[in-house]
Design a protein around this motif. Structure first.
Motif, PDB file in Angstrom:
ATOM      1  N   THR A 321     -25.761 -10.406 -55.844  1.00 36.51           N
ATOM      2  CA  THR A 321     -25.683 -10.567 -54.388  1.00 36.51           C
ATOM      3  C   THR A 321     -24.332 -11.124 -53.960  1.00 36.51           C
ATOM      4  OG1 THR A 321     -28.069 -10.996 -54.321  1.00 36.51           O
ATOM      5  CG2 THR A 321     -26.791 -11.589 -52.374  1.00 36.51           C
ATOM      6  N   MET A 322     -23.836 -12.123 -54.679  1.00 36.16           N
ATOM      7  CA  MET A 322     -22.543 -12.700 -54.334  1.00 36.16           C
ATOM      8  C   MET A 322     -21.416 -11.690 -54.518  1.00 36.16           C
ATOM      9  SD  MET A 322     -22.579 -16.693 -55.525  1.00 36.16           S
ATOM     10  CE  MET A 322     -20.859 -16.789 -55.066  1.00 36.16           C
ATOM     11  N   ARG A 323     -21.502 -10.879 -55.545  1.00 40.70           N
ATOM     12  CA  ARG A 323     -20.483  -9.844 -55.745  1.00 40.70           C
ATOM     13  C   ARG A 323     -20.518  -8.840 -54.595  1.00 40.70           C
ATOM     14  NH1 ARG A 323     -19.932  -4.690 -57.807  1.00 40.70           N
ATOM     15  NH2 ARG A 323     -17.979  -4.276 -58.905  1.00 40.70           N
ATOM     16  N   ARG A 328     -17.851  -6.855 -49.983  1.00 42.55           N
ATOM     17  CA  ARG A 328     -18.316  -6.252 -48.727  1.00 42.55           C
ATOM     18  C   ARG A 328     -19.127  -4.975 -48.956  1.00 42.55           C
ATOM     19  NH1 ARG A 328     -13.720  -6.353 -44.273  1.00 42.55           N
ATOM     20  NH2 ARG A 328     -15.564  -6.394 -42.954  1.00 42.55           N
ATOM     21  N   GLU A 329     -19.811  -4.913 -50.094  1.00 43.10           N
ATOM     22  CA  GLU A 329     -20.744  -3.810 -50.320  1.00 43.10           C
ATOM     23  C   GLU A 329     -21.983  -3.992 -49.444  1.00 43.10           C
ATOM     24  OE1 GLU A 329     -19.685  -3.073 -55.056  1.00 43.10           O
ATOM     25  OE2 GLU A 329     -21.476  -4.160 -54.483  1.00 43.10           O
ATOM     26  N   VAL A 330     -22.307  -5.247 -49.182  1.00 42.48           N
ATOM     27  CA  VAL A 330     -23.426  -5.564 -48.295  1.00 42.48           C
ATOM     28  C   VAL A 330     -22.975  -6.647 -47.328  1.00 42.48           C
ATOM     29  CG1 VAL A 330     -25.217  -4.957 -49.963  1.00 42.48           C
ATOM     30  CG2 VAL A 330     -24.344  -7.297 -49.893  1.00 42.48           C
ATOM     31  N   GLY A 331     -23.668  -6.742 -46.218  1.00 43.78           N
ATOM     32  CA  GLY A 331     -23.422  -7.791 -45.245  1.00 43.78           C
ATOM     33  C   GLY A 331     -24.696  -8.549 -44.969  1.00 43.78           C
ATOM     34  N   ILE A 332     -24.603  -9.520 -44.076  1.00 47.27           N
ATOM     35  CA  ILE A 332     -25.776 -10.331 -43.743  1.00 47.27           C
ATOM     36  C   ILE A 332     -26.881  -9.461 -43.151  1.00 47.27           C
ATOM     37  CG2 ILE A 332     -26.585 -12.246 -42.314  1.00 47.27           C
ATOM     38  CD1 ILE A 332     -23.767 -13.403 -42.460  1.00 47.27           C
ATOM     39  N   ARG A 333     -26.485  -8.398 -42.436  1.00 44.57           N
ATOM     40  CA  ARG A 333     -27.475  -7.527 -41.790  1.00 44.57           C
ATOM     41  C   ARG A 333     -28.329  -6.765 -42.798  1.00 44.57           C
ATOM     42  NH1 ARG A 333     -23.724  -4.092 -37.966  1.00 44.57           N
ATOM     43  NH2 ARG A 333     -22.478  -4.236 -39.851  1.00 44.57           N
ATOM     44  N   GLN A 334     -27.838  -6.619 -44.028  1.00 46.43           N
ATOM     45  CA  GLN A 334     -28.596  -5.888 -45.049  1.00 46.43           C
ATOM     46  C   GLN A 334     -29.494  -6.805 -45.874  1.00 46.43           C
ATOM     47  OE1 GLN A 334     -25.062  -5.011 -44.770  1.00 46.43           O
ATOM     48  NE2 GLN A 334     -25.822  -3.431 -43.377  1.00 46.43           N
ATOM     49  N   TRP A 335     -29.811  -7.988 -45.360  1.00 46.44           N
ATOM     50  CA  TRP A 335     -30.574  -8.941 -46.156  1.00 46.44           C
ATOM     51  C   TRP A 335     -31.948  -8.407 -46.547  1.00 46.44           C
ATOM     52  CZ3 TRP A 335     -35.273 -11.092 -44.796  1.00 46.44           C
ATOM     53  CH2 TRP A 335     -35.664 -10.954 -43.476  1.00 46.44           C
ATOM     54  N   ILE A 394     -26.842 -15.379 -49.021  1.00 42.28           N
ATOM     55  CA  ILE A 394     -26.809 -14.755 -47.692  1.00 42.28           C
ATOM     56  C   ILE A 394     -27.006 -15.798 -46.609  1.00 42.28           C
ATOM     57  CG2 ILE A 394     -28.036 -13.174 -46.152  1.00 42.28           C
ATOM     58  CD1 ILE A 394     -28.509 -11.352 -48.533  1.00 42.28           C
ATOM     59  N   ILE A 395     -27.944 -16.716 -46.809  1.00 43.10           N
ATOM     60  CA  ILE A 395     -28.198 -17.773 -45.824  1.00 43.10           C
ATOM     61  C   ILE A 395     -26.977 -18.694 -45.698  1.00 43.10           C
ATOM     62  CG2 ILE A 395     -29.585 -19.830 -45.346  1.00 43.10           C
ATOM     63  CD1 ILE A 395     -31.966 -18.339 -46.584  1.00 43.10           C
ATOM     64  N   LEU A 396     -26.384 -19.061 -46.834  1.00 42.99           N
ATOM     65  CA  LEU A 396     -25.202 -19.922 -46.792  1.00 42.99           C
ATOM     66  C   LEU A 396     -24.045 -19.236 -46.065  1.00 42.99           C
ATOM     67  CD1 LEU A 396     -25.262 -21.480 -50.373  1.00 42.99           C
ATOM     68  CD2 LEU A 396     -25.684 -22.648 -48.213  1.00 42.99           C
TER      69      LEU A 396
END
Length: 434
Positions: A321-323, A328-335, A394-396
């Motif tokens: 997840t951190m990677r 920027r493979e994922v963003g907060i919106r893709q949680w 993601i929350i952090l």
């Protein structure tokens, strides 16, 4: 058409003022050893006009040949872009010395312009690059490249007379072209350029998308200020990645292998105290089931198995997840998507490990109840690990915090508590089978 000045003597000030582009071309073609005589007695204001049309490398060479007092005049009177281009190529000590002697207004302005964010294009860009104009021939462009000290580049940037980015020419195309051909016929448009404050993540995404070896950095007027090369960006990413590895385990990113013991102790000890508090929290959970453990001592033996597996599973989810967030493979919106994937992975891995672990415990203890307890606990703890590993960073990030700093400690606490509580809680519910 103005006559070319005699290069054996100093370049006339009037020529510099009235024909700066031609004068800049004349200076570019002069060997460095002849520049001293050509610049002797040149007026600073006139020279600045021509310097705006020089490549950064040549501009620095010209600047370094000027007397100290004239260098200060150039920095004080030059447009900000030119002054910053010169200063960023100087050694730190020389730059600080010159800035200290400037007028306060000029010093403050240039200092502000030099204070690009740490991970921005302004910090990562190289101001040592070669430019050419569209009406130059291939032969002239190749000669300019050969005279420069730059090696290993794959693109030559083309600029207009006033330094605005106009296009790029592939070095291979340049080498194979007819010497008399102009760069205008070989030039390709620059699809994407960035500003000085473009951050590292956007640069990584742009380079990955464009597959170019370098990205031009331009100012608000489109003038070329520098070039971010893939090698520089790779080293920056590498530095940040290694720093993140240290932060994830409570080590300061400034600490090095040969840092003093005192520095290491000061930076590590606070995080060790935080870890100690979380360990007491996990111990408190175990203490809630003290009577149960005293009654069934086998539970104490198997307790680390569940906690260890959930900790490893959580670390896997956290790393992925951190990677994804970092690249920027994922963003907060893709949680939801990230969480859904990790829940599925945790459920399947938990079921498989429950069967494996349950069989091993049954062979060891001959207790169906104990095997069932550890199997159910393994499923629950693996699910908790997947949820925590995906959601914590993601929350952090959503809260504006650095996920590399606190994610590991929070994750360890959650997986330990979840592992202990699921195992001992299930054992309490099924104690009649033990």
């Amino acid at each position: 058409m103005a006559a070319s000045p005699d290069t054996e003597n100093s370049i006339p000030n009037e020529y510099l003022r009235r024909h700066p582009v031609a004068a800049a071309g004349q200076i570019e073609d002069l060997p460095d050893k002849a520049l001293g005589d050509a610049l002797h007695g040149v007026d600073s204001a006139a020279l600045i006009i021509a310097m705006e049309y020089l490549s950064p490398v040549k501009a620095l060479t010209v600047f370094s040949l000027l007397p100290h007092s004239q260098q200060l005049e150039v920095l004080d009177q030059a447009p900000p872009r030119l002054a910053v281009t010169l200063l960023t190529q100087l050694a730190d000590a020389d730059r600080d010395s010159l800035l200290a002697e400037l007028r306060p207004v000029s010093r403050d302005d240039l200092t502000r312009l030099l204070s690009f964010p740490e991970d921005s294009a302004g910090r990562l860009m190289s101001t040592t690059f070669v430019t050419a104009q569209a009406d130059m021939t291939v032969e002239q462009a190749l000669k300019r490249l050969q005279q420069s000290a730059i090696r290993g580049v794959r693109s030559l940037f083309v600029v207009t007379g006033d330094g605005r980015l106009d296009g790029r020419v592939d070095i291979q195309d340049l080498a194979l072209a007819v010497p008399e051909e102009t760069l205008a016929t070989l030039m390709a448009p620059v699809q994407e350029a960035v500003g000085t404050r473009t951050n590292r993540e956007e640069l990584v995404e742009l380079l990955d998308r464009s597959r170019q070896d370098s990205v031009p950095v331009v100012d608000a007027d489109g003038r070329l200020m520098g070039v971010v090369r893939y090698r520089s960006l790779f080293h920056a990413i590498e530095d940040v990645a290694t720093a993140d590895l240290q932060k994830m385990v409570g080590v300061s990113p400034e600490e090095r292998a040969l840092s003093t013991p005192g520095f290491a102790i000061r930076r590590r000890l606070p995080w060790l105290h935080i870890n100690l508090l979380t360990a007491f929290l996990a111990a408190f959970v175990v203490g809630l089931f003290e009577n149960l453990i005293a009654q069934f001592t086998a539970l104490a033996i198997l307790l680390p198995v569940v906690a260890g597996q959930s900790g490893n599973a959580g670390a896997q989810a956290l790393a992925v997840t951190m990677r994804g967030l970092f690249l920027r493979e994922v963003g907060i919106r893709q949680w939801r998507s990230v969480l859904g994937k990790e829940v599925a992975v945790g459920l399947v891995n938990g079921l498989v490990l429950a069967v494996t672990c349950g069989l091993a415990v049954f062979v060891w203890s001959s207790s169906v109840g104990l095997a069932l307890v550890i199997g159910l606990a393994m499923i629950m703890s693996m699910l908790a690990a997947g949820i925590a590993g995906s959601l914590v960073p993601i929350i952090l990030t959503r809260l504006g915090q650095d996920p590399a700093t606190a994610s590991s400690i929070i994750l360890t606490t959650i997986t330990d508590v979840a592992g202990f509580f699921s195992f001992l809680g299930t054992a309490l519910l099924l104690s009649f089978m033990l």
